[in-house]
Design a protein around this motif. Structure first.
Motif, PDB file in Angstrom:
ATOM      1  N   ILE A 173      44.128  28.658  36.876  1.00 50.63           N
ATOM      2  CA  ILE A 173      43.580  29.999  36.702  1.00 50.63           C
ATOM      3  C   ILE A 173      42.276  29.939  35.912  1.00 50.63           C
ATOM      4  CG2 ILE A 173      44.001  32.256  35.641  1.00 50.63           C
ATOM      5  CD1 ILE A 173      45.701  31.781  38.090  1.00 50.63           C
ATOM      6  N   ALA A 174      42.245  29.086  34.909  1.00 52.35           N
ATOM      7  CA  ALA A 174      41.043  28.998  34.073  1.00 52.35           C
ATOM      8  C   ALA A 174      39.830  28.576  34.890  1.00 52.35           C
ATOM      9  CB  ALA A 174      41.270  28.018  32.927  1.00 52.35           C
ATOM     10  N   GLU A 175      40.057  27.820  35.954  1.00 52.68           N
ATOM     11  CA  GLU A 175      38.944  27.364  36.791  1.00 52.68           C
ATOM     12  C   GLU A 175      38.581  28.378  37.871  1.00 52.68           C
ATOM     13  OE1 GLU A 175      37.269  24.657  36.079  1.00 52.68           O
ATOM     14  OE2 GLU A 175      38.641  24.414  34.392  1.00 52.68           O
ATOM     15  N   SER A 176      39.376  29.442  38.016  1.00 46.97           N
ATOM     16  CA  SER A 176      39.131  30.386  39.108  1.00 46.97           C
ATOM     17  C   SER A 176      38.079  31.412  38.731  1.00 46.97           C
ATOM     18  CB  SER A 176      40.408  31.138  39.474  1.00 46.97           C
ATOM     19  OG  SER A 176      41.483  30.286  39.535  1.00 46.97           O
ATOM     20  N   TYR A 177      37.589  32.056  39.755  1.00 51.95           N
ATOM     21  CA  TYR A 177      36.673  33.166  39.559  1.00 51.95           C
ATOM     22  C   TYR A 177      37.443  34.473  39.724  1.00 51.95           C
ATOM     23  CZ  TYR A 177      32.880  29.869  39.678  1.00 51.95           C
ATOM     24  OH  TYR A 177      32.036  28.845  39.368  1.00 51.95           O
ATOM     25  N   PRO A 178      36.946  35.553  39.120  1.00 53.21           N
ATOM     26  CA  PRO A 178      37.701  36.806  39.150  1.00 53.21           C
ATOM     27  C   PRO A 178      38.136  37.258  40.551  1.00 53.21           C
ATOM     28  CG  PRO A 178      35.945  36.993  37.586  1.00 53.21           C
ATOM     29  CD  PRO A 178      35.784  35.647  38.236  1.00 53.21           C
ATOM     30  N   HIS A 179      37.271  37.039  41.561  1.00 54.58           N
ATOM     31  CA  HIS A 179      37.637  37.578  42.880  1.00 54.58           C
ATOM     32  C   HIS A 179      38.815  36.845  43.499  1.00 54.58           C
ATOM     33  CE1 HIS A 179      35.251  34.129  44.250  1.00 54.58           C
ATOM     34  NE2 HIS A 179      35.912  34.236  45.376  1.00 54.58           N
ATOM     35  N   GLN A 180      39.203  35.731  42.890  1.00 51.45           N
ATOM     36  CA  GLN A 180      40.302  34.968  43.466  1.00 51.45           C
ATOM     37  C   GLN A 180      41.661  35.399  42.925  1.00 51.45           C
ATOM     38  OE1 GLN A 180      38.549  31.301  42.272  1.00 51.45           O
ATOM     39  NE2 GLN A 180      37.779  30.841  44.313  1.00 51.45           N
ATOM     40  N   LEU A 181      41.650  36.324  41.957  1.00 46.68           N
ATOM     41  CA  LEU A 181      42.917  36.765  41.376  1.00 46.68           C
ATOM     42  C   LEU A 181      43.199  38.211  41.756  1.00 46.68           C
ATOM     43  CD1 LEU A 181      42.645  35.315  37.760  1.00 46.68           C
ATOM     44  CD2 LEU A 181      43.419  34.205  39.835  1.00 46.68           C
TER      45      LEU A 181
END
Lengths: 327, 311
Positions: free
Chosen positions: A148-156
């Motif tokens: 999650i820490a490596e993700s970008y907002p649009h991916q959550l």
């Protein structure tokens, strides 16, 4: 017990082309350490502007905090320097907005956005901040923290993002957390999870929460103390159980009646007749008078003051004023 | 069949756990690699870069020695593109000139992008008097057409007898001086909308400093735009440099540049009888600029969110 934050006679006005809008009109309340205060009211009653005023976000050519003081930690938030305010924001007071989707920067990874306040306010190193960020992600109930820490907002999803917002808001263990309709943009199952997250983090660090909502279910679940606002003014306030059981102000009564009750069959749900008055056309009167069932002559010409009506309840209504006069 | 589908179904969540979702950049690169024109442009630019920077190392004529005996020779096996009026190998000079032209293009673009971005961010974020000041200077530079300004500055350099070596750097500075207002305006216009976004308010209430907000939160949001206008800007800078050098006001011989090589076309005899002197540099400019622009267009298609219709 000393209050954590004390808001006195706060007034925030917006100057528009067609007149002055008193978005927040002489509002006073206090929040004690560890207390959850809910501010309830329908759209446009000044709930959010109250929160924005506390955070110093009312700015620009039109809006202005015209009067009042906000005492926090021995300082008046309305009169301290920008630099001092910057140090308090995100560290001692933090805020969660209604829209988690648009409150996170779309081009920065989640982890970096959680790390930022930690590195600025707590002066953690990059490594420490990253470790703490992972802890926080897990604390708000999201598994696979590293990914999650490596993700970008649009991916959550929205619910996850709102929990990330909570993680950011509580990262520096603030004394006061302002949550501006944190569950409005989420669906019901996620709402419960987000509220649970809020409650847990509150218990862990004894922070106070100022929860802004129009959902009475949320109020019943979270609040210690409730403030009901209408057209920029506080119309009633009190301990949550008492206010729910014995609402004094006709507006609060109406609000509570317009909530569906499980196990009770009604043809049509009650709704308060009429509309919220146009804030530009308000004159000296009880602002609720034209929607009120028990409207009297005095309601149309004079404004009631917020008075003690029971041990822990205060209301601004002529009904109780008269009772007091009769005695 | 059913066996397969259950296995597939069982695998899907697994893959999600193990693999991080592709980042925005990787998605963009994937999309770009499907655009054949853009890839052709990209490959050509890379080819030019490699040829110009490494090619001369393999040339026996790289020292640029003057040999009047073999001047004005047409293309032959020994001199693939013939020789010029001083007996130098045209192909070698062409590649050496490419080095200069590409460097000038890249460097002046980088400089004007840096100036334009910083000023654009500042003026769009702070507004008010700072904005007015920066934008009025930009307007001022806009009101005077670019080429005349460059000419005036070129004449000044000649007047002050600036050494040839320095001229190259001054040309870069000149080009970026007229290039930054365009960048600054674009960046500023983006800033005006970005600063009002909710996440900037969120950054505000987290107590971030202005510098952090500007360069950590706002700058990454304009990166795609910057990459696109930067790429297209290189082409423009190469053209401007060539024009300037063609008129003898930019890079001065003996330092070769594509522009001052085409200067040979200024001479009627060279123009009519010795096309190998001016056609190769002309083609080099033409092809390079076209390739850069095609590549830049492809980049714009994948990076500009406003143009993205289907994902």
């Amino acid at each position: 017990m000393n209050p954590l934050i004390e808001i006195n006679h706060l007034s925030t006005h917006f100057h528009t082309g067609s007149g002055t809008v008193k978005a927040v009109d002489d509002v006073s309340f206090r929040i004690h350490p560890g207390e959850t205060v809910c501010i309830v009211g329908e759209s446009g009653c000044g709930k959010s502007i109250t929160a924005m005023s506390i955070m110093g976000l009312v700015e620009g050519p039109h809006g202005k905090v015209v009067n009042g003081s906000i005492q926090f930690d021995g300082k008046d938030l309305l009169r301290i320097s920008k630099e001092e305010l910057r140090r308090i924001r995100g560290n001692d007071i933090s805020i969660i907005f209604q829209e988690p989707m648009s409150s996170l920067n779309p081009v920065i990874t989640i982890g970096k956005q959680i790390m930022e306040p930690l590195m600025i306010h707590q002066r953690l190193s990059k490594k420490q901040a990253y470790a703490r960020a992972l802890e926080l992600i897990e604390l708000v109930g999201i598994p696979r923290a590293e990914q999650i820490a490596e993700s970008y907002p649009h991916q959550l999803s929205g619910g996850m993002l709102q929990r990330i917002m909570i993680a950011i808001a509580i990262s520096c263990e603030p004394k006061l957390l302002i949550a501006d309709e944190p569950t409005t943009a989420l669906d019901v199952t996620i709402q419960a999870q987000v509220l649970e997250t809020l409650r847990q983090s509150k218990e862990q660090s004894n922070m106070s929460i100022m929860l802004i909502t129009h959902d009475l279910g949320v109020v019943a679940e979270m609040a210690d103390y409730v403030i009901v606002m209408y057209a920029g003014k506080i119309v009633e306030e009190g301990e949550v159980t008492e206010l729910f059981e014995r609402p004094k102000h006709p507006y609060t009564q109406g609000l509570l009646r317009s909530k569906p009750i499980i196990g009770q069959r009604t043809e049509e749900l009650f709704s308060i007749p009429g509309q919220v008055p146009n804030p530009l056309e308000l004159t000296e009167s009880c602002y609720f008078h034209d929607r009120c069932d028990s409207c009297m002559d005095i309601c149309r010409t004079r404004q009631p003051e917020l008075k003690q009506v029971s041990a822990s309840q205060r209301a601004a209504c002529w009904l109780y004023e008269e009772e007091a006069q009769h005695e | 069949m059913s066996n397969l589908s259950t296995r597939e179904a069982g695998r899907v969540p697994d893959r999600r756990v193990s693999e991080a979702p592709p980042s925005l950049w990787r998605q963009a690169i994937q999309q770009l690699s499907k655009n054949k024109m853009a890839m052709a442009g990209f490959i050509f630019v890379i080819f030019m870069l490699v040829a110009c920077f490494i090619g001369p190392l393999f040339s026996p004529y790289a020292d640029g020695k003057v040999n009047i005996l073999i001047k004005h020779q047409p293309p032959s096996a020994k001199h693939w593109l013939g020789t010029d009026h001083l007996g130098r190998d045209v192909l070698t000079r062409l590649l050496q000139a490419g080095r200069i032209s590409l460097t000038v293009g890249l460097a002046s673009m980088a400089l004007s992008m840096t100036i334009g971005t910083v000023l654009g961010i500042i003026s769009g974020y702070y507004r008010g008097i700072v904005d007015q000041l920066i934008m009025r200077i930009a307007d001022l530079l806009f009101t005077i057409p670019g080429i005349p300004i460059l000419f005036i500055m070129g004449f000044l350099m000649s007047e002050w007898k600036v050494p040839t070596d320095y001229r190259l750097y001054l040309v870069m500075v000149m080009l970026s001086l007229i290039g930054w207002p365009g960048v600054a305006r674009l960046v500023r216009s983006q800033m005006l909308t970005l600063r009002e976004r909710e996440y900037m308010q969120a950054a505000d209430v987290l107590g971030l400093s202005d510098r952090r907000k500007l360069f950590h939160h706002l700058l990454p949001n304009v990166f795609p735009l910057l990459i696109v206008i930067g790429t297209l800007g290189i082409g423009g800078a190469i053209l401007a440099e060539s024009a300037l050098s063609f008129f003898g006001l930019g890079v001065m011989p003996p330092t070769p540049s594509w522009g001052n090589m085409i200067d040979a076309a200024n001479n009627l005899i060279d123009f009519e009888k010795r096309p190998w002197l001016w056609i190769p540099p002309g083609l080099a400019i033409f092809a390079t600029v076209i390739a850069i622009n095609v590549f830049g267009d492809g980049l714009r298609d994948v990076l500009d969110p406003k143009k993205q219709t289907s994902r």
